[in-house]
Motif scaffolding. Structure first.
Motif, short mmCIF file in Angstrom:
data_model
loop_
_atom_site.label_atom_id
_atom_site.label_comp_id
_atom_site.label_asym_id
_atom_site.label_seq_id
_atom_site.Cartn_x
_atom_site.Cartn_y
_atom_site.Cartn_z
N VAL A 121 14.36 44.60 -72.50
CA VAL A 121 14.99 45.89 -72.78
C VAL A 121 13.94 47.00 -72.78
O VAL A 121 14.14 48.07 -72.20
N GLN A 122 12.78 46.75 -73.37
CA GLN A 122 11.72 47.75 -73.38
C GLN A 122 11.23 48.05 -71.96
O GLN A 122 10.99 49.20 -71.61
N HIS A 123 11.11 47.02 -71.13
CA HIS A 123 10.69 47.20 -69.74
C HIS A 123 11.74 47.98 -68.95
O HIS A 123 11.40 48.81 -68.11
N ALA A 124 13.01 47.74 -69.23
CA ALA A 124 14.10 48.37 -68.48
C ALA A 124 14.10 49.89 -68.65
O ALA A 124 14.52 50.61 -67.74
N ILE A 125 13.61 50.36 -69.77
CA ILE A 125 13.58 51.80 -70.02
C ILE A 125 12.78 52.53 -68.95
O ILE A 125 13.11 53.65 -68.57
N GLU A 160 12.40 51.51 -65.78
CA GLU A 160 12.83 51.18 -64.42
C GLU A 160 13.63 52.33 -63.81
O GLU A 160 14.24 53.13 -64.52
N ASP A 161 13.61 52.39 -62.46
CA ASP A 161 14.46 53.38 -61.80
C ASP A 161 15.90 52.88 -61.82
O ASP A 161 16.19 51.77 -62.23
N ARG A 162 16.83 53.71 -61.38
CA ARG A 162 18.28 53.40 -61.46
C ARG A 162 18.60 52.09 -60.76
O ARG A 162 19.34 51.28 -61.28
N LYS A 163 18.05 51.85 -59.56
CA LYS A 163 18.34 50.63 -58.79
C LYS A 163 17.83 49.41 -59.54
O LYS A 163 18.53 48.41 -59.68
N GLN A 164 16.57 49.47 -60.03
CA GLN A 164 16.00 48.34 -60.77
C GLN A 164 16.81 48.07 -62.04
O GLN A 164 17.08 46.92 -62.36
N LEU A 165 17.18 49.15 -62.72
CA LEU A 165 17.95 49.00 -63.95
C LEU A 165 19.31 48.38 -63.65
O LEU A 165 19.75 47.47 -64.34
N SER A 166 19.95 48.84 -62.58
CA SER A 166 21.24 48.27 -62.19
C SER A 166 21.10 46.79 -61.84
O SER A 166 21.94 45.97 -62.23
#
Length: 141
Positions: free
Chosen positions: A22-26, A28-34
């Motif tokens: 979750v901390q890493h996801a913050i 990330e860009d939109r594609k990576q997060l998706s």
């Protein structure tokens, strides 16, 4: 180390890994997060399916309340996921905000459930350790 304490350690590690993701996801860009959300959803579905299979396999051994908790949790997860999927189909700003609120609420519910499960696991583990200690004392006493 007993099987109970091994499982508690594994649960702790899993919680730590989830926190790191979750901390890493913050960042990330939109594609990576998706992509991360999609993968987490797939993993969650697989774990839920596995849990459902395990609950079904052990239902005869398990207490009625444990089986009921597992069933209610599965129903809750499915209901929330269905609700979220319906909401994702609508793209206007208000609905997107409500979707985010629902997703955040679901995340808080899942964290609360996990916290309760950890507390229950701690109790069960400590009770098992006490029972083993009592049994060992009866063998030596």
């Amino acid at each position: 180390m007993s099987m109970s304490t091994d499982r508690m350690a594994a649960l702790s590690e899993k919680a730590h890994e989830a926190q790191e993701k979750v901390q890493h996801a913050i960042s990330e860009d939109r594609k990576q997060l998706s992509d991360s959300v999609t993968k987490a959803k797939q993993d969650s579905i697989q774990r839920a399916d596995k849990l459902q299979r395990e609950v079904a396999a052990k239902k005869a051994e398990a207490s009625a309340s444990l089986a009921d908790v597992g069933t209610k949790w599965q129903e809750h997860v499915q209901s929330v996921k269905s609700h979220i999927e319906e909401r994702k189909a609508e793209l206007d700003m208000k609905r997107a905000d409500r979707l985010a609120d629902d997703a955040e609420s679901y995340a808080l519910d899942a964290i609360s459930f996990a916290s309760a499960a950890i507390e229950e696991a701690e109790y069960a583990t400590l009770d098992a350790v006490l029972a083993r200690s009592d049994a060992d004392a009866k063998h030596t006493g």
